[in-house]
Design a protein around this motif. Structure first.
Motif, PDB file in Angstrom:
ATOM      1  N   ASP A  65       0.829  -1.211   0.000  1.00  7.81           N
ATOM      2  CA  ASP A  65       0.000   0.000   0.000  1.00  7.81           C
ATOM      3  C   ASP A  65       0.862   1.259   0.000  1.00  7.81           C
ATOM      4  N   ALA A 117      -5.338   5.123   6.143  1.00 13.76           N
ATOM      5  CA  ALA A 117      -5.570   4.670   4.769  1.00 13.76           C
ATOM      6  C   ALA A 117      -5.718   3.152   4.739  1.00 13.76           C
ATOM      7  N   CYS A 118      -6.377   2.601   5.756  1.00 10.71           N
ATOM      8  CA  CYS A 118      -6.731   1.178   5.702  1.00 10.71           C
ATOM      9  C   CYS A 118      -7.757   1.028   4.574  1.00 10.71           C
ATOM     10  N   ASN A 119      -7.920  -0.209   4.102  1.00 12.06           N
ATOM     11  CA  ASN A 119      -8.837  -0.446   2.990  1.00 12.06           C
ATOM     12  C   ASN A 119     -10.282  -0.130   3.375  1.00 12.06           C
ATOM     13  N   PRO A 120     -11.086   0.295   2.396  1.00 10.35           N
ATOM     14  CA  PRO A 120     -12.507   0.545   2.665  1.00 10.35           C
ATOM     15  C   PRO A 120     -13.309  -0.759   2.691  1.00 10.35           C
ATOM     16  N   THR A 121     -12.877  -1.684   3.533  1.00 17.17           N
ATOM     17  CA  THR A 121     -13.572  -2.967   3.728  1.00 17.17           C
ATOM     18  C   THR A 121     -14.055  -3.022   5.164  1.00 17.17           C
ATOM     19  N   GLU A 125     -12.385  -0.700   7.981  1.00 15.74           N
ATOM     20  CA  GLU A 125     -13.178   0.308   8.688  1.00 15.74           C
ATOM     21  C   GLU A 125     -13.089   0.089  10.197  1.00 15.74           C
ATOM     22  N   ILE A 145      -9.173   8.503   4.810  1.00 16.61           N
ATOM     23  CA  ILE A 145      -9.226   8.816   3.380  1.00 16.61           C
ATOM     24  C   ILE A 145     -10.678   8.754   2.925  1.00 16.61           C
TER      25      ILE A 145
ATOM     26  N   VAL B 155      -6.506  -0.451  -1.278  1.00 13.64           N
ATOM     27  CA  VAL B 155      -5.568   0.655  -1.483  1.00 13.64           C
ATOM     28  C   VAL B 155      -4.500   0.257  -2.492  1.00 13.64           C
ATOM     29  N   ALA B 166      -8.583  10.663  -2.714  1.00 20.66           N
ATOM     30  CA  ALA B 166      -9.062  10.125  -1.436  1.00 20.66           C
ATOM     31  C   ALA B 166      -8.273  10.727  -0.275  1.00 20.66           C
ATOM     32  N   ARG B 170      -9.750  13.631   2.558  1.00 18.13           N
ATOM     33  CA  ARG B 170      -9.893  12.909   3.833  1.00 18.13           C
ATOM     34  C   ARG B 170     -10.746  13.697   4.820  1.00 18.13           C
TER      35      ARG B 170
END
Lengths: 173, 173
Positions: A65, A117-121, A125, A145, B155, B166, B170
Motif C-alpha cells: 500500500d 488509509a486502511c482499505n474501505p472494507t 473500517e 481517506i 488501497v 481520497a 480525507r
C-alpha cells in the motif's frame, strides 16, 4: 505453469540468476524500524528523506500500500504499516498488528496528523475506528481517506453503499 | 441474438405483449416537467412526494442516475437531470443540456443546496465546475459528491488519481 515452462526454455544461467536473486531478496530485505515497510537499508529511503513532512503519518495495512500511495503522488509525509487489519474471526486482534509501534511513534510529539488509509472494507473500517479511538486522546488529529466514486466511474453503475458515502461526504465547491 | 432466438421460441402472444409494451412505453413516458427524469405522470412520483426535502437538488447526467441514487438510499431531496455532460468535442455545450431549467428552478428561492452528482469523468468534472460558477452567484450552496475509494476496494490496487483524491478529501474522525 507458465513460469516453469519459461524456466525450462531459457538458458541455465538465467535460472541460476533468478534463484540467487530470490535468496538475496530474503537475505537483504527487512522491515524498516520506523515505518515497518520492507526496506534494504534501515531506516528506509522514505523515513530518511528530509524533504518529507514528519508531522503527518499515513497508516496503511500492507507494505504494498505504501508503493500505491507513493505512486499516486498525493502524499508527502511518512508511513506506518500495520501488517494487517483487525479481523476477530481470523484471530487477528490489536496485538497481532503493529499498533503498539504506531502509538510509540505518536508519543514522541512530533506528529500532528494521522491519515488512516486502511482499505474501505469491513476489516479496514473497524481498524480505522479502533485506531481513531486510541489516537485522539493523544491530541493528534485523525482523518480517514475519502470514500466515494473512483475517477472515471459512472453514477449509474456505482454500488449503493459507495454512492451513499459519496453523497454523505460531498464537499462544498 | 439471444433475445431474437427467445422470441422465436416462445408463444406468439408473448411476442405481441412485448411489442405492445414497447409501443406503450414510448406513448406513456415523458419527461417530468420539474426534474426532467422519465415519468408516466407529471410531475413525477419523486417530485410529488411531500416527504422529500425540496431544499436540496441532486443534479445528475442521466435519468438512470436518479434510479442509482435512489437505490443507494443516501438522498431524500429532489433531482434535476441534465441529459448529458459538457463535451465540446462532441458539440455538446451548455445549450444542449437542461441547465436553463435548473437555473429557473433555483431562482424560485426554495432551494438552498445543489449537490452535483455528475460522473467523475473529464466531462462530468467540467460540467460540475461550470455549474458551480453559474449557481454560486445565486446564493445557493454548491457541493460535489466525494471522489475516493469505492467500498470494498483495495488501497494497493486503487488508481493513482483516485487515491490522491481520497487523501486530499480525507475527513477528520
Amino acid at each position: 505453469m507458465r513460469l516453469t515452462f519459461h524456466l525450462l526454455r531459457v538458458e541455465a544461467h538465467e535460472v541460476e540468476r533468478l534463484a540467487y536473486a530470490l535468496l538475496e531478496l530474503r537475505r537483504s530485505t527487512r522491515l524498516c524500524s520506523q515505518c515497518l515497510a520492507f526496506t534494504s537499508e534501515d531506516p528506509c529511503r522514505l523515513c530518511q528523506d528530509p524533504s518529507r513532512d514528519g508531522g503527518v503519518i499515513c497508516v496503511v495495512e500492507r507494505p504494498a500500500d505504501v508503493v500505491a500511495v507513493e505512486r499516486s503522488g498525493g502524499f508527502r509525509g511518512r508511513y506506518h504499516v500495520l501488517h494487517g487489519a483487525l479481523s476477530p474471526l481470523d484471530g487477528i486482534g490489536p496485538e497481532q498488528l503493529r499498533i503498539r509501534e504506531l502509538i510509540e511513534r505518536l508519543q514522541g510529539g512530533a506528529v500532528n496528523e494521522v491519515i488512516l488509509a486502511c482499505n474501505p472494507t469491513a476489516e479496514g473500517e473497524a481498524t480505522a475506528l479502533y485506531l481513531a479511538k486510541l489516537i485522539k486522546p493523544l491530541g493528534v488529529r485523525v482523518s480517514r481517506i475519502a470514500h466515494g466514486l473512483p475517477m472515471g466511474a459512472d453514477v449509474e453503475y456505482a454500488d449503493g453503499v459507495t454512492l451513499s458515502k459519496a453523497i454523505e461526504g460531498r464537499r462544498e465547491l
